[in-house]
Design a protein around this motif. Structure first.
Motif, PDB file in Angstrom:
ATOM      1  N   VAL A 187      -5.201  -8.539  -4.909  1.00 23.43           N
ATOM      2  CA  VAL A 187      -4.649  -8.780  -3.583  1.00 23.43           C
ATOM      3  C   VAL A 187      -3.279  -8.114  -3.492  1.00 23.43           C
ATOM      4  O   VAL A 187      -2.309  -8.549  -4.123  1.00 23.43           O
ATOM      5  N   ARG A 188      -3.196  -7.056  -2.706  1.00 24.35           N
ATOM      6  CA  ARG A 188      -1.968  -6.287  -2.520  1.00 24.35           C
ATOM      7  C   ARG A 188      -2.138  -5.375  -1.313  1.00 24.35           C
ATOM      8  O   ARG A 188      -3.232  -5.250  -0.749  1.00 24.35           O
ATOM      9  N   ARG A 189      -1.074  -4.738  -0.907  1.00 21.52           N
ATOM     10  CA  ARG A 189      -1.166  -3.744   0.165  1.00 21.52           C
ATOM     11  C   ARG A 189      -1.656  -2.419  -0.427  1.00 21.52           C
ATOM     12  O   ARG A 189      -1.137  -1.947  -1.443  1.00 21.52           O
ATOM     13  N   TYR A 190      -2.650  -1.830   0.213  1.00 22.60           N
ATOM     14  CA  TYR A 190      -3.146  -0.518  -0.205  1.00 22.60           C
ATOM     15  C   TYR A 190      -2.807   0.566   0.824  1.00 22.60           C
ATOM     16  O   TYR A 190      -2.431   1.668   0.468  1.00 22.60           O
ATOM     17  N   ARG A 197       3.337  -5.526  -3.041  1.00 25.13           N
ATOM     18  CA  ARG A 197       2.962  -6.889  -3.429  1.00 25.13           C
ATOM     19  C   ARG A 197       3.161  -7.858  -2.261  1.00 25.13           C
ATOM     20  O   ARG A 197       4.096  -7.722  -1.467  1.00 25.13           O
ATOM     21  N   TYR A 198       2.276  -8.856  -2.191  1.00 22.90           N
ATOM     22  CA  TYR A 198       2.443  -9.969  -1.256  1.00 22.90           C
ATOM     23  C   TYR A 198       3.115 -11.125  -1.997  1.00 22.90           C
ATOM     24  O   TYR A 198       2.931 -11.276  -3.216  1.00 22.90           O
ATOM     25  N   PRO A 199       3.857 -11.975  -1.288  1.00 17.84           N
ATOM     26  CA  PRO A 199       4.491 -13.124  -1.946  1.00 17.84           C
ATOM     27  C   PRO A 199       3.479 -14.239  -2.206  1.00 17.84           C
ATOM     28  O   PRO A 199       3.558 -15.350  -1.675  1.00 17.84           O
ATOM     29  N   LEU A 200       2.505 -13.910  -3.053  1.00 20.04           N
ATOM     30  CA  LEU A 200       1.447 -14.833  -3.449  1.00 20.04           C
ATOM     31  C   LEU A 200       1.416 -14.929  -4.972  1.00 20.04           C
ATOM     32  O   LEU A 200       2.028 -14.114  -5.657  1.00 20.04           O
ATOM     33  N   ALA A 201       0.672 -15.892  -5.491  1.00 21.71           N
ATOM     34  CA  ALA A 201       0.605 -16.113  -6.936  1.00 21.71           C
ATOM     35  C   ALA A 201       0.202 -14.842  -7.682  1.00 21.71           C
ATOM     36  O   ALA A 201      -0.650 -14.075  -7.216  1.00 21.71           O
TER      37      ALA A 201
END
Length: 368
Positions: free
Chosen positions: A147-150, A134-138
């Protein structure tokens, strides 16, 4: 009988064919400048006939598919529903998934009775925990827009981890490994007991380490700054970061061999490029050593990872206090094991073979 492995690009088809039982490589080739993938498969059919192989009667076809999103954790048999799912993922890989789909469709058309299997570059990394991907986004950006790391190069990272297990004569479930796939594209992976728990590439292959033409991780505000101050469009920024950055931007070329020669001749930009490149690799190595809390082996693979003793040396230099002790003689001799007797961490150079790993996946699925 045979397994055919396909890597379909926008105007090319790379193929390898293996004996189903022994996985001995029978033939491989690259068909370029094709107008469409159906045409390319007809050319390939003719080439395979030279080995008395009828593409309509082989056991299976395995396809490399770049992006499987969150849906695909492992290889999957192709059907109409799966093609629709891969199509839905095109926004995450607009340059690659369309060509992969065209390759699958051409294969199904030319050999309709042969089972097809999709093998996803992202699948190996689907074992990452949420705090890593996970990114520190909404939350909505993850839940609605994925929206995440794959991560990518998963087939390569998986393959060399299995080879390392064989070399070390230890079950992969007992090993902690750090793998570096270093080519024109560059990624690292932290592998804990056979499972990817973190990787350097992100939602796209742009994130992470410095690469041949990609910048890797930078301050995101640079994008807005360039658009505002330089008047660049988002398309121009995208081209800059993906195709005109990395080694190419600093040294004037993305050919590491040429950069090393220029460095020997006193080229300051070439020296800077190599220093930057190795520094980021070494920093990533330290980060993953802390994440894994104990490492059995560091593995170098990919075109640069397999053939550049200088990069091995620069990455490992000064890390003896972390149990990493490079043997310069073994490294210069291009040996597989390049650590010395004092090293508590094995340092391995293992050639990757993504096509063979795809064939292994398909062989396993056929057996199941």
């Amino acid at each position: 009988m045979s397994i055919l492995v396909i890597n379909a690009g926008s105007s090319s088809i790379k193929y390898s064919i293996y004996n189903t039982k022994t996985l001995q490589l029978i033939d491989h080739g690259l068909i370029e400048e094709i107008r469409d993938h159906h045409e390319g498969f007809e050319v390939m059919r003719t080439q395979l006939q030279l080995h008395n192989i009828d593409i309509t009667k082989i056991d299976a076809i395995g396809h490399r598919v770049v992006h499987g999103g969150e849906r695909f954790h492992e290889p999957a048999r192709v059907d109409d529903a799966l093609i629709r799912e891969i199509t839905a993922l095109i926004p995450l890989a607009p340059l690659h998934n369309p060509a992969n789909i065209e390759g699958i469709q051409a294969a199904r058309a030319i050999a309709p009775s042969v089972p097809n299997f999709a093998v996803f570059d992202t699948a190996f990394h689907q074992t990452m925990p949420p705090y890593a991907y996970r990114y520190p986004l909404a939350h909505d950006l993850y839940e609605s827009f994925h929206v995440r790391r794959y991560g990518f190069h998963g087939t390569s990272h998986h393959y060399v981890s299995i080879q390392a297990s064989d070399l070390l004569q230890k079950p992969i479930e007992s090993l902690n490994l750090i793998t570096f796939h270093i080519g024109n594209g560059v990624s690292a992976c932290a592998i804990q007991k056979g499972r990817s728990i973190d990787t350097s590439m992100g939602m796209t292959p742009l994130e992470g380490l410095m690469m041949g033409t990609r910048c890797g991780s930078i301050d995101p505000s640079i994008i807005g700054y360039l658009m505002h101050e330089k008047g660049m469009s988002i398309e121009e920024v995208d081209t800059l970061l993906n195709k005109k950055s990395g080694l190419l931007a600093i040294a004037g070329t993305n050919d590491l061999r040429s950069i090393i020669e220029a460095r020997k001749s006193g080229d300051a930009n070439a020296a800077l490029a190599i220093d930057m490149f190795a520094y980021r690799l070494r920093k990533q190595l330290g980060a993953y050593m802390s994440v894994l809390r104990g490492v059995d082996a560091v593995i170098f693979t990919g075109g640069i990872g397999e053939h550049s003793p200088l990069i091995h040396e620069m990455v490992c230099e000064g890390l003896e206090h972390m149990g990493i002790c490079l043997d310069r003689a073994k490294n210069s001799a291009f040996e597989t094991r390049i650590h010395d007797e004092a090293s508590t961490v094995a340092l391995l150079v293992i050639p990757t073979d993504e096509e063979r790993q795809i064939a292994l996946y398909v062989q396993s699925l056929l057996s199941a």
